[in-house]
Scaffold this active site. Structure first.
Site, PDB file in Angstrom:
ATOM      1  N   GLY A  39       0.819  -1.018  -0.063  1.00 26.67           N
ATOM      2  CA  GLY A  39       0.019   0.071   0.003  1.00 26.67           C
ATOM      3  C   GLY A  39       0.963   1.211   0.093  1.00 26.67           C
ATOM      4  N   GLY A  56       4.836  -7.520   3.699  1.00 23.24           N
ATOM      5  CA  GLY A  56       4.907  -8.543   2.566  1.00 23.24           C
ATOM      6  C   GLY A  56       5.950  -8.312   1.486  1.00 23.24           C
ATOM      7  N   ASP A 108       1.199   1.864   9.374  1.00 20.94           N
ATOM      8  CA  ASP A 108       0.697   1.079  10.518  1.00 20.94           C
ATOM      9  C   ASP A 108       1.743   1.002  11.666  1.00 20.94           C
ATOM     10  OD1 ASP A 108      -1.632   0.462   8.818  1.00 20.94           O
ATOM     11  OD2 ASP A 108      -0.728  -1.398   8.389  1.00 20.94           O
ATOM     12  N   MET A 161      -7.092   3.761  10.368  1.00 21.08           N
ATOM     13  CA  MET A 161      -6.592   2.095  10.026  1.00 21.08           C
ATOM     14  C   MET A 161      -5.516   1.564  11.068  1.00 21.08           C
ATOM     15  SD  MET A 161      -5.825   2.916   5.986  1.00 21.08           S
ATOM     16  CE  MET A 161      -7.157   2.615   4.840  1.00 21.08           C
ATOM     17  N   GLY A 162      -4.656   0.574  10.389  1.00 17.87           N
ATOM     18  CA  GLY A 162      -3.334   0.130  11.446  1.00 17.87           C
ATOM     19  C   GLY A 162      -3.371  -1.195  11.140  1.00 17.87           C
ATOM     20  N   ARG A 163      -4.557  -1.853  10.660  1.00 17.08           N
ATOM     21  CA  ARG A 163      -4.578  -3.277  10.461  1.00 17.08           C
ATOM     22  C   ARG A 163      -4.658  -3.984  11.786  1.00 17.08           C
ATOM     23  NH1 ARG A 163      -3.735  -5.728   5.266  1.00 17.08           N
ATOM     24  NH2 ARG A 163      -2.160  -3.918   4.606  1.00 17.08           N
ATOM     25  N   GLU A 221      -9.036  -0.126  13.318  1.00 17.13           N
ATOM     26  CA  GLU A 221      -9.982  -0.639  12.300  1.00 17.13           C
ATOM     27  C   GLU A 221      -9.895  -2.416  13.102  1.00 17.13           C
ATOM     28  OE1 GLU A 221      -8.602  -0.740   8.409  1.00 17.13           O
ATOM     29  OE2 GLU A 221      -6.615  -1.297   9.176  1.00 17.13           O
ATOM     30  N   HIS A 272      -8.995   5.848   3.625  1.00 13.79           N
ATOM     31  CA  HIS A 272      -7.565   6.202   2.777  1.00 13.79           C
ATOM     32  C   HIS A 272      -6.813   7.744   2.883  1.00 13.79           C
ATOM     33  CE1 HIS A 272      -8.433   2.267   1.539  1.00 13.79           C
ATOM     34  NE2 HIS A 272      -7.486   1.915   1.106  1.00 13.79           N
ATOM     35  N   GLN A 327      -5.851   8.781   5.398  1.00 13.55           N
ATOM     36  CA  GLN A 327      -4.645   8.499   6.121  1.00 13.55           C
ATOM     37  C   GLN A 327      -3.086   8.074   5.351  1.00 13.55           C
ATOM     38  OE1 GLN A 327      -6.134   6.358  10.092  1.00 13.55           O
ATOM     39  NE2 GLN A 327      -7.562   5.933   8.196  1.00 13.55           N
TER      40      GLN A 327
HETATM   41  O1  F6P Z   1      -1.080  -1.228   5.763  1.00 19.47           O
HETATM   42  C1  F6P Z   1      -1.624  -0.133   5.241  1.00 19.47           C
HETATM   43  C2  F6P Z   1      -3.044  -0.076   5.299  1.00 19.47           C
HETATM   44  O2  F6P Z   1      -3.425   1.026   4.989  1.00 19.47           O
HETATM   45  C3  F6P Z   1      -3.859  -0.663   6.314  1.00 19.47           C
HETATM   46  O3  F6P Z   1      -3.802   0.237   7.518  1.00 19.47           O
HETATM   47  C4  F6P Z   1      -5.318  -0.973   5.877  1.00 19.47           C
HETATM   48  O4  F6P Z   1      -5.863  -2.050   6.705  1.00 19.47           O
HETATM   49  C5  F6P Z   1      -5.026  -1.307   4.449  1.00 19.47           C
HETATM   50  O5  F6P Z   1      -3.819  -1.017   4.261  1.00 19.47           O
HETATM   51  C6  F6P Z   1      -6.103  -1.062   3.611  1.00 19.47           C
HETATM   52  O6  F6P Z   1      -5.289  -1.507   2.275  1.00 19.47           O
HETATM   53  P1  F6P Z   1      -6.133  -1.155   0.882  1.00 19.47           P
HETATM   54  O7  F6P Z   1      -5.633  -0.041   0.251  1.00 19.47           O
HETATM   55  O8  F6P Z   1      -5.723  -2.478  -0.085  1.00 19.47           O
HETATM   56  O9  F6P Z   1      -7.765  -1.170   1.114  1.00 19.47           O
END
Ligand code: F6P
Length: 361
Positions: free
Chosen positions: A12, A117, A140, A182-184, A235, A285, A287
């Site tokens: 991302g 990743g 994150d 966000m933050g996974r 999240e 997004h 963020q």
């Molecule tokens: O890892 C960065 C991040 O922005 C996370 O905080 C979020 O859960 C994820 O990527 C969102 O991914 P995408 O851009 O595929 O929706």
């Protein structure tokens, strides 16, 4: 002797990617006289041989720009690459093809900029004998081998600004305002922005919450004459008896789970239990976009310069990182696959508790 290096941005996007690219290209070309090849759209460019050869002027004026001039993708894993043949989808190991491409282009070393990743694939290429140096990126801040990833402070700045704005409307309408960030699977953005923005409740994955305790906190504030509250929720937060809230599953992604929706779930619970009107803002997004804050521009520049120095010193299979005030190099073997979570008894959580923040526990 290194003459030609390759660079890509994977995963991302995040504020500061362009600042790293600028530092890599300027240091590599200006200081060491290397040629620099930039692969487009993360590992996809490496597999498909889609690249540009950087000229010095290509990185002028990008220090303050969000996103990445090379493009990126969080779907393409070179070891499990999605291929469509005759309407059928297959996942193929393209690592040998990548190595052939690097050889044909005369690339001596790759600088790979990304999150866990991207860096896991970097480690796997290092195991195959490719010269790689990693640079840790993610809003994150969940990579264990570095104190801070670039992009994090900008995301915290954006979330803090949102909390500041939510405060005035929460107070005017006597409402509970929930901000989902966000933050996974880590609560760093929620915790840092919640402390910086003066949130009343912060909910993070590392501290499962009891909704009754969240509501007690809100009612306590009302009883004390504060008829509004700010709740910041990560999240990935979950209740003591609940699961993660998943907004969708992206089938062909290396990380298929997309989190989101916990804010709405909590809002319904608060209205039902505490009987206070509640609204939800999902920052999403926002963020990840926009200009990096000065801290991230500086950190990105330090990372980019150090990455090229490692190349020059012939120290491969390493990732640059920040430990205290110093830029360090750690082995990719040690750096990947370990989530850096918020310690529930760590200093920032304790500080927040001291100033009255509730964590729902
Ligand atoms: O890892 C960065 C991040 O922005 C996370 O905080 C979020 O859960 C994820 O990527 C969102 O991914 P995408 O851009 O595929 O929706």
């Amino acid at each position: 002797m290194v003459k030609r290096i390759g660079v890509l941005t994977g995963g991302g996007d995040c504020p500061g990617l362009n600042a790293v690219l600028r530092a890599v290209v300027k240091t590599a070309m200006g200081k060491y006289g290397y040629e620099v090849i930039g692969f487009r759209d993360g590992y996809r460019g490496l597999v498909m041989n889609n690249y540009i050869q950087f000229k010095p002027g290509d990185v002028s004026g990008i220090l303050d720009k969000g996103g990445t001039i090379l493009g990126t993708s969080n779907r393409d894993n070179p070891f499990k690459f999605r291929v469509e043949r005759g309407g059928k989808v297959d996942y193929v190991d393209m690592s040998d093809r990548v190595i052939d491409n690097l050889y044909a282009l005369g690339i001596d070393c790759m600088v790979l900029i990304g999150g866990d990743g991207t860096l896991t694939s970097a480690r796997d290429f290092a195991r195959m004998g490719v010269n790689v140096v990693g640079v840790p990126k993610t809003i994150d801040n969940d990579l264990s081998a570095t104190d801070t990833t670039f992009g994090f402070m900008t995301a915290v700045d954006t979330a803090t600004d949102a909390i500041d704005k939510l405060h005035s409307t929460a107070e005017s309408h006597h409402r509970v305002m929930i901000l989902e960030v966000m933050g996974r699977y880590a609560g760093w953005i929620a915790l840092a922005s919640g402390v910086a923005g003066g949130a009343d409740v912060i909910l993070i994955p590392e501290i499962p919450y009891d909704i009754n305790k969240v509501c007690d906190k809100i009612k306590e504030r009302s009883a004390a004459g504060k008829h509004f509250s700010i709740v910041v929720v990560a999240e990935g937060a979950k209740s003591i008896d609940g699961d993660l809230v998943v907004c969708k599953v992206v089938k062909d992604s290396p990380d298929p789970i997309r989190l989101g929706g916990i804010g709405n779930r909590i809002a319904e619970d608060i209205e039902r239990i505490a009987c206070i009107e509640t609204r939800v803002t999902v920052l999403g997004h926002l963020q990840r976009g926009g200009r990096p804050v000065p801290y991230d521009r500086i950190l990105s520049t330090r990372y980019g310069v150090r990455a090229v120095e490692l190349v020059n010193e012939g120290k491969f299979g390493m990732m640059v990182g920040l430990q205290g005030d110093s830029i360090t190099a750690v082995s990719l073997e040690d750096a990947v696959g370990k989530l850096k979570s918020v310690p529930p008894d760590g200093e920032l959580v304790q500080i927040a508790k001291s100033v009255g923040v509730g964590f729902g526990n």
